[in-house]
Structures are given as C-alpha cells and as structure tokens.
Design a protein around this motif. Structure first.
Motif: not given
Length: 134
Positions: A89-96, A116-131
C-alpha cells in the motif's frame, strides 16, 4: 560486531509484492543466536516496528499494520533474514531497516513506539527504500 546490509527495495505499484533481504557478516555466531527484525521509517515520522523473528526462526511477531500481508523468515546457515511484502500500500512507503539483537518479544505492547528508536536491537543496517505508488 555484526554488519547488516539490506537489499531489495524499489518502486512498485499498490498491490504489488517485494522481497527484502538482509545479509549479516561477522566473525562469530552472534547473528544465529540473535533475534532479527525489520523496522521502517517514513518521511517525517519516527522509526516503527514491522516484524521480528526469534533466533531459531520458529517464532515471529508482526505489527498490526502488516500482519497477514508481510512474512519474515531467516536462514541462519546463510546468515540472512528476509521480508516478503505482499499487497503493498502507499502507506508502506518508507526506508526499511534490518536489525538484530538479543531480545525477542511477541506479546501485547512489544516494540511499541516508546522503545524507539532502537527497540532493544544492537545492530542496524543502513536501510533500503521502498516506495509504493497508487
């Protein structure tokens, strides 16, 4: 240390599907004993929880907004985690963003925005854009 790299984002029409992938690289075995999850951040909004999978892959948890449309999976042998997104859906548009960490939670209130923003996670990627366009 665990490095996470996302791939698979793109521009799609509403109703289409996309499959995101996240590859982990590390010298040890931290990824295979960690929970892994997907989070997203839309323009002008705070990062939010999408889906999480426990270390073995046998337990998952989804946000209400994506439940029954998205499926998270992992392959510990290949040190990867995936997000199959259907009926976009259009509302799924975001950086994942892909993330990994020691904590897995599947009950009511888990991964609420107060975490937010880390939700207890230690490691994060840089993201991929979904439009998603309508």
């Amino acid at each position: 240390q665990v490095q996470l790299v996302e791939s698979g984002g793109g521009l799609v029409q509403a109703g289409d599907s996309l499959r995101l992938s996240c590859a982990a690289s590390e010298s040890g075995r931290t990824f295979s004993i960690s929970a892994a999850g997907w989070f997203r951040q839309a323009p002008g909004k705070e990062r939010e929880f999408v889906a999480v999978i426990n270390f073995s892959g046998h337990d998952t948890h989804y946000s209400d907004s994506v439940k029954d449309r998205f499926t998270i999976s992992r392959d510990n042998a290949k040190k990867s985690v995936h997000l199959q997104m259907n009926s976009l859906r259009p509302e799924d548009t975001a950086v994942y963003y892909c993330a990994a960490g020691p904590r897995f939670c599947s009950g009511y209130g888990c991964y609420g925005k107060e975490e937010a923003p880390n939700y207890g996670m230690d490691y994060w990627g840089k993201g991929t854009l979904v439009t998603v366009f309508s």
